[in-house]
Design an enzyme around this catalytic site. Structure first.
Site, short mmCIF file in Angstrom:
data_model
loop_
_atom_site.label_atom_id
_atom_site.label_comp_id
_atom_site.label_asym_id
_atom_site.label_seq_id
_atom_site.Cartn_x
_atom_site.Cartn_y
_atom_site.Cartn_z
N PHE A 1 0.82 -1.22 0.00
CA PHE A 1 0.00 0.00 0.00
C PHE A 1 0.85 1.27 0.00
O PHE A 1 0.44 2.29 -0.54
CB PHE A 1 -0.93 0.00 1.21
N PHE B 1 12.87 -0.01 4.38
CA PHE B 1 13.98 -0.82 4.90
C PHE B 1 14.17 -1.98 3.94
O PHE B 1 13.47 -2.98 4.03
CB PHE B 1 13.63 -1.32 6.30
N ALA C 1 12.94 2.95 10.09
CA ALA C 1 12.04 4.09 10.32
C ALA C 1 11.70 4.28 11.80
O ALA C 1 11.27 5.35 12.21
CB ALA C 1 10.75 3.91 9.52
N TYR D 1 -7.30 -12.23 13.72
CA TYR D 1 -6.92 -10.90 13.26
C TYR D 1 -7.47 -9.79 14.16
O TYR D 1 -6.79 -9.33 15.08
CB TYR D 1 -7.29 -10.65 11.78
N LYS E 1 -4.02 -2.57 15.98
CA LYS E 1 -4.81 -1.72 15.09
C LYS E 1 -5.76 -0.81 15.89
O LYS E 1 -5.98 0.34 15.53
CB LYS E 1 -5.58 -2.56 14.07
N LEU F 1 -5.36 -7.87 0.83
CA LEU F 1 -4.61 -8.09 -0.39
C LEU F 1 -3.41 -8.97 -0.13
O LEU F 1 -2.91 -9.04 0.99
CB LEU F 1 -4.13 -6.75 -0.94
P1 NAD Z 1 4.32 -4.39 3.01
O1 NAD Z 1 5.06 -5.47 3.71
O2 NAD Z 1 4.06 -4.55 1.55
O3 NAD Z 1 5.07 -2.97 3.18
C1 NAD Z 1 5.75 -2.65 4.35
C2 NAD Z 1 6.66 -1.45 4.13
O4 NAD Z 1 7.27 -1.11 5.37
C3 NAD Z 1 7.82 -1.68 3.14
O5 NAD Z 1 8.03 -0.49 2.41
C4 NAD Z 1 9.01 -1.94 4.07
O6 NAD Z 1 10.28 -1.60 3.50
C5 NAD Z 1 8.67 -0.99 5.20
N1 NAD Z 1 9.32 -1.32 6.46
C6 NAD Z 1 9.17 -2.42 7.23
N2 NAD Z 1 9.93 -2.31 8.36
C7 NAD Z 1 10.55 -1.11 8.28
C8 NAD Z 1 11.45 -0.41 9.12
N3 NAD Z 1 11.86 -0.90 10.29
N4 NAD Z 1 11.90 0.79 8.71
C9 NAD Z 1 11.51 1.33 7.51
N5 NAD Z 1 10.65 0.73 6.69
C10 NAD Z 1 10.18 -0.48 7.07
O7 NAD Z 1 2.97 -4.19 3.83
P2 NAD Z 1 1.49 -3.73 3.44
O8 NAD Z 1 0.65 -4.96 3.35
O9 NAD Z 1 1.49 -2.74 2.34
O10 NAD Z 1 1.06 -3.03 4.80
C11 NAD Z 1 1.11 -1.64 5.02
C12 NAD Z 1 0.02 -1.28 6.01
O11 NAD Z 1 -1.26 -1.61 5.45
C13 NAD Z 1 0.11 -2.05 7.34
O12 NAD Z 1 -0.27 -1.20 8.38
C14 NAD Z 1 -0.94 -3.14 7.15
O13 NAD Z 1 -1.43 -3.63 8.37
C15 NAD Z 1 -1.99 -2.38 6.38
N6 NAD Z 1 -2.99 -3.22 5.68
C16 NAD Z 1 -2.62 -4.32 4.95
C17 NAD Z 1 -3.60 -5.09 4.34
C18 NAD Z 1 -3.25 -6.32 3.52
O14 NAD Z 1 -4.14 -7.12 3.24
N7 NAD Z 1 -2.03 -6.47 3.10
C19 NAD Z 1 -4.95 -4.73 4.45
C20 NAD Z 1 -5.29 -3.58 5.16
C21 NAD Z 1 -4.29 -2.83 5.78
NA NA Z 2 3.53 -0.49 2.38
#
Ligand code: NAD
Ligand code: NA
Length: 396
Positions: free
Chosen positions: A52, A73, A111, A234, A243, A272
């Site tokens: 996202f 990261f 981060a 969840y 959350k 997703l």
């Molecule tokens: P993802 O794993 O694709 O992305 C995570 C990002 O965080 C990456 O850019 C990674 O490099 C960065 N990251 C992780 N640890 C880090 C650190 N210590 N320092 C700097 N950067 C760091 O995850 P996502 O699924 O896109 O999730 C993003 C948000 O969306 C989360 O809060 C997740 O709960 C939420 N979300 C996800 C879903 C799903 O189904 N995937 C649904 C709703 C909400």
């Molecule tokens: Na992300």
């Protein structure tokens, strides 16, 4: 070298630079095809390299025409070893942004640390002055607390009792029962420290003190609710407590930003396939059924469709942002439609290893999973010899 997917459990050990670049290009083309968005012009995305966060960065840049700073990261590639997908994505994003005349810089590091916050703030000060929008999209299993130095590890566990339900191994299609033991209080506390709102609030606090937030600046973090079948593991589990904390933090930050008329929101997004969600038991089975139904109904979305709609129909629609009773933005509205959820519940009962082939969209799941690592894209020559060492323009 010639790069092939090498799977181990829920992760893929390799990533394809050309395929990741294709993924970024496809997302850019999607946003451009929807037309311009009258939105933020200077955007910081924390967690900008995959999922996202990447889609938010692309929508900011190629929808709003924004200058973007991305924090993530990721691991660069070395001779004989590929980079992590987020590295290749970010390299491709910067190249495309620069080619389109858009400012884009990236910061690779933890981060959660004070150092990366300071570096980011210095970059904003030097190059953009201030930002109008801050997207907080981190997903991490661990967090080193910046003041105590303690390394906290999150857990994906139910609270109060053992949870037993169906799950699928999406590589083999095997549907089995999985039992997850309940969390301890320590598991709950750690998960809230890692995935709750404390770090988001620390970012906003540091940025406000440094004067790098513009008048009326907005910040957004992402949450998830989901269906009955995943509730115990969840939303009512350890991650759900985090959350809850994240969502409550939006109100605290809004109060904190009052002096500059700023606002913090949580957007509840759709389920997703991402690296983070593939590791949660039960979720892959739910997603494979959900995808089948949403595709049939013509309402399926990936990360980019979700983020594009978030910007266009919620954040910058020109009307007050519509919120639910708990002040959250809902872009999971199509996933949570009564008819969709009723159909998921019905198929859930019927799903077995044999029937899932017809009932679910395992092929779609697998394809999305491969796509995360840059594999399975049309128009990419996977037999070609490619350089695994790729630099991100603003980093090296
Ligand atoms: P993802 O794993 O694709 O992305 C995570 C990002 O965080 C990456 O850019 C990674 O490099 C960065 N990251 C992780 N640890 C880090 C650190 N210590 N320092 C700097 N950067 C760091 O995850 P996502 O699924 O896109 O999730 C993003 C948000 O969306 C989360 O809060 C997740 O709960 C939420 N979300 C996800 C879903 C799903 O189904 N995937 C649904 C709703 C909400
Ligand atoms: Na992300």
């Amino acid at each position: 070298m010639i790069i092939e997917p090498r799977m181990r459990g829920f992760i893929c050990l390799t990533a394809h630079p050309t395929g990741c670049a294709q993924n970024v290009k496809n997302q850019i083309n999607y946003v451009k095809a929807q037309g311009k968005i009258d939105g933020a012009k200077r955007v910081l995305v924390i967690g900008a390299s995959t999922g996202f966060g990447l889609a938010s960065r692309i929508t900011s840049a190629f929808g709003c025409g924004a200058s973007t700073i991305g924090v993530f990261f990721e691991k660069p590639g070395t001779e004989g070893k590929t980079a992590s997908p987020g590295w290749y994505n970010s390299a491709a994003f910067e190249q495309e942004a620069h080619a389109a005349g858009l400012y884009a810089k990236s910061i690779n590091g933890d981060a959660f640390s004070e150092d990366i916050k300071a570096q980011t703030i210095a970059t904003i000060k030097a190059d953009l002055g201030q930002v109008d929008l801050v997207i907080y999209s981190l997903a991490s299993p661990v967090r080193m607390h910046p003041t105590t130095g303690v390394l906290h590890r999150s857990a994906l566990k139910p609270i109060g009792g053992t949870f037993t339900n169906k799950t699928v191994d999406f590589h083999t299609g095997n549907v089995t029962q999985v039992s997850i033991e309940p969390a301890t209080q320590e598991d709950i506390d750690n998960t809230v420290v890692v995935m709750g709102g404390e770090d988001w609030s620390m970012w906003m606090d540091a940025m406000q003190k440094a004067g790098v937030l513009a008048e009326g600046a907005m910040t957004l973090a992402y949450s998830y609710i989901g269906p009955e079948v995943t509730k115990a593991v969840y939303r009512n589990g350890t991650i759900g407590r985090a959350k809850d904390h994240l969502e409550a933090t939006a109100a605290t930050i809004t109060e904190q930003l009052q002096a500059l008329g700023g606002k913090a929101y949580v957007s509840v997004n759709k389920a997703l396939v991402t690296q983070a969600s593939s590791a949660i038991p039960v979720i892959p089975l739910y997603i494979s059924l959900l995808y089948k139904i949403m595709k049939r109904e013509g309402i399926h979305e990936g990360c980019i469709e979700q983020m594009d709609r978030l910007y266009r129909a919620r954040l910058y629609a020109g009307t007050p942002i519509s919120l639910d009773a708990e002040n959250r933005i809902r872009i999971d509205d199509w996933e949570m439609r009564d008819d969709v959820q009723a159909e998921v519940a019905r198929l859930w009962e019927e799903a077995t290893t044999e029937s899932l082939v017809e009932l679910g969209d395992l092929a779609g799941y697998k394809n999305d999973f491969l796509n995360l690592f840059g594999f399975g894209f049309e128009g990419v020559d996977y037999l070609a010899d490619v350089n695994e060492v790729v630099s991100i323009p603003s980093i090296s």
